[in-house]
Scaffold this motif. Sequence first.
Motif, mmCIF file in Angstrom:
data_model
loop_
_atom_site.group_PDB
_atom_site.id
_atom_site.type_symbol
_atom_site.label_atom_id
_atom_site.label_comp_id
_atom_site.label_asym_id
_atom_site.label_seq_id
_atom_site.Cartn_x
_atom_site.Cartn_y
_atom_site.Cartn_z
ATOM 1 N N MET A 157 0.930 -1.203 0.014
ATOM 2 C CA MET A 157 0.151 -0.058 0.025
ATOM 3 C C MET A 157 0.847 1.259 -0.057
ATOM 4 O O MET A 157 0.612 2.325 -0.517
ATOM 5 C CB MET A 157 -0.931 0.126 1.395
ATOM 6 C CG MET A 157 -1.912 1.134 1.167
ATOM 7 S SD MET A 157 -3.184 1.134 0.135
ATOM 8 C CE MET A 157 -4.585 1.671 0.824
ATOM 9 N N HIS A 158 1.858 1.461 0.692
ATOM 10 C CA HIS A 158 2.703 2.418 0.883
ATOM 11 C C HIS A 158 3.632 2.771 -0.474
ATOM 12 O O HIS A 158 3.627 3.662 -0.899
ATOM 13 C CB HIS A 158 3.956 2.073 1.898
ATOM 14 C CG HIS A 158 3.171 2.354 3.224
ATOM 15 N ND1 HIS A 158 2.977 3.647 3.672
ATOM 16 C CD2 HIS A 158 2.953 1.353 4.383
ATOM 17 C CE1 HIS A 158 2.544 3.385 5.227
ATOM 18 N NE2 HIS A 158 2.449 1.867 5.378
ATOM 19 N N LYS A 159 3.887 1.650 -1.122
ATOM 20 C CA LYS A 159 4.563 1.785 -2.547
ATOM 21 C C LYS A 159 3.541 2.456 -3.423
ATOM 22 O O LYS A 159 4.013 3.396 -4.203
ATOM 23 C CB LYS A 159 4.962 0.331 -3.116
ATOM 24 C CG LYS A 159 5.669 0.575 -4.442
ATOM 25 C CD LYS A 159 6.433 -0.587 -4.879
ATOM 26 C CE LYS A 159 6.758 -0.667 -6.169
ATOM 27 N NZ LYS A 159 7.278 0.592 -6.764
ATOM 28 N N GLN A 160 2.147 1.978 -3.447
ATOM 29 C CA GLN A 160 1.297 2.729 -4.085
ATOM 30 C C GLN A 160 1.033 4.194 -4.010
ATOM 31 O O GLN A 160 1.053 4.873 -5.069
ATOM 32 C CB GLN A 160 -0.135 1.901 -4.137
ATOM 33 C CG GLN A 160 0.028 0.544 -4.983
ATOM 34 C CD GLN A 160 -1.380 -0.162 -4.491
ATOM 35 O OE1 GLN A 160 -1.995 0.050 -3.806
ATOM 36 N NE2 GLN A 160 -1.789 -0.906 -5.511
ATOM 37 N N ILE A 161 1.185 4.616 -2.871
ATOM 38 C CA ILE A 161 1.037 6.051 -2.220
ATOM 39 C C ILE A 161 2.247 6.674 -2.808
ATOM 40 O O ILE A 161 2.277 7.715 -3.473
ATOM 41 C CB ILE A 161 0.829 5.919 -1.001
ATOM 42 C CG1 ILE A 161 -0.660 5.400 -0.556
ATOM 43 C CG2 ILE A 161 1.015 7.427 -0.359
ATOM 44 C CD1 ILE A 161 -0.696 5.286 0.921
ATOM 45 N N ASP A 162 3.420 6.025 -2.528
ATOM 46 C CA ASP A 162 4.548 6.631 -2.943
ATOM 47 C C ASP A 162 4.710 6.641 -4.426
ATOM 48 O O ASP A 162 5.152 7.875 -5.045
ATOM 49 C CB ASP A 162 5.900 5.900 -2.616
ATOM 50 C CG ASP A 162 6.154 5.934 -0.947
ATOM 51 O OD1 ASP A 162 5.638 6.876 -0.192
ATOM 52 O OD2 ASP A 162 6.797 5.127 -0.677
ATOM 53 N N ASP A 163 4.198 5.881 -5.343
ATOM 54 C CA ASP A 163 4.294 5.961 -6.422
ATOM 55 C C ASP A 163 3.344 7.175 -7.243
ATOM 56 O O ASP A 163 3.718 7.893 -7.948
ATOM 57 C CB ASP A 163 4.136 4.679 -7.189
ATOM 58 C CG ASP A 163 5.156 3.493 -7.146
ATOM 59 O OD1 ASP A 163 6.248 3.920 -6.805
ATOM 60 O OD2 ASP A 163 4.703 2.207 -7.375
ATOM 61 N N ALA A 164 1.900 7.217 -6.675
ATOM 62 C CA ALA A 164 1.148 8.212 -6.879
ATOM 63 C C ALA A 164 1.800 9.663 -6.593
ATOM 64 O O ALA A 164 1.448 10.622 -7.349
ATOM 65 C CB ALA A 164 -0.107 7.896 -6.117
ATOM 66 N N MET A 165 2.570 9.822 -5.341
ATOM 67 C CA MET A 165 2.907 10.998 -4.918
ATOM 68 C C MET A 165 3.997 11.173 -5.995
ATOM 69 O O MET A 165 4.162 12.496 -6.377
ATOM 70 C CB MET A 165 3.466 10.930 -3.485
ATOM 71 C CG MET A 165 2.523 10.988 -2.485
ATOM 72 S SD MET A 165 1.373 12.520 -2.312
ATOM 73 C CE MET A 165 2.563 13.666 -1.881
ATOM 74 N N ASN A 166 5.028 10.375 -6.539
ATOM 75 C CA ASN A 166 5.964 10.824 -7.268
ATOM 76 C C ASN A 166 5.461 11.266 -8.567
ATOM 77 O O ASN A 166 5.783 12.148 -9.331
ATOM 78 C CB ASN A 166 6.961 9.569 -7.446
ATOM 79 C CG ASN A 166 7.680 9.506 -6.349
ATOM 80 O OD1 ASN A 166 8.038 10.228 -5.590
ATOM 81 N ND2 ASN A 166 8.343 8.037 -6.097
ATOM 82 N N ASN A 167 4.431 10.457 -8.978
ATOM 83 C CA ASN A 167 3.796 10.855 -10.400
ATOM 84 C C ASN A 167 3.114 12.273 -10.343
ATOM 85 O O ASN A 167 3.220 13.077 -11.252
ATOM 86 C CB ASN A 167 2.696 9.877 -10.694
ATOM 87 C CG ASN A 167 3.224 8.609 -11.220
ATOM 88 O OD1 ASN A 167 4.455 8.562 -11.559
ATOM 89 N ND2 ASN A 167 2.651 7.312 -11.335
ATOM 90 N N ALA A 168 2.500 12.579 -9.262
ATOM 91 C CA ALA A 168 1.772 13.721 -9.044
ATOM 92 C C ALA A 168 3.147 15.008 -9.027
ATOM 93 O O ALA A 168 2.906 16.009 -9.735
ATOM 94 C CB ALA A 168 1.035 13.867 -7.725
ATOM 95 N N LYS A 169 3.964 14.891 -8.314
ATOM 96 C CA LYS A 169 5.285 15.653 -8.206
ATOM 97 C C LYS A 169 5.784 15.839 -9.770
ATOM 98 O O LYS A 169 6.053 17.262 -10.181
ATOM 99 C CB LYS A 169 6.065 15.296 -7.413
ATOM 100 C CG LYS A 169 5.827 15.619 -6.021
ATOM 101 C CD LYS A 169 6.989 14.789 -5.139
ATOM 102 C CE LYS A 169 6.551 14.851 -3.611
ATOM 103 N NZ LYS A 169 7.652 14.464 -2.864
ATOM 104 N N GLU A 170 5.723 14.920 -10.446
ATOM 105 C CA GLU A 170 6.261 14.820 -11.904
ATOM 106 C C GLU A 170 5.228 15.957 -12.856
ATOM 107 O O GLU A 170 5.868 16.462 -13.315
ATOM 108 C CB GLU A 170 6.645 13.599 -12.535
ATOM 109 C CG GLU A 170 7.844 12.911 -11.909
ATOM 110 C CD GLU A 170 7.835 11.458 -12.554
ATOM 111 O OE1 GLU A 170 7.232 10.964 -13.626
ATOM 112 O OE2 GLU A 170 8.699 10.668 -11.866
#
Length: 88
Positions: free
Chosen positions: A1-14
């Motif tokens: 679950m944390h990986k999905q959140i981290d991935d979503a945050m990274n995509n949002a930042k990009e």
Amino acid sequence: MHKQIDDAMNNAKEGIEKAKQQLQQMKDFTDALAADGLIDKKKGYTIEWKNGNLYINGTQQPKNISDKYRKYESTGKIKTEPDGAEHF
């Protein structure tokens, strides 16, 4: 679950960074056009690229003007309303 959140945050930042770059490019483009007297930023204007040609307020610009601003061609169409314009 944390990986999905981290991935979503990274995509949002990009995505945010890309949007910032695009906005800065549009600002640089309109600032350069205004500095050259091609647009008045206090009045409404339309800037558009069609088939490699630059159009300002519907008027095709000479080749030398289009060539000068070619690096901004990817900005697409920009339309602004005059200061104080009401929107309904």
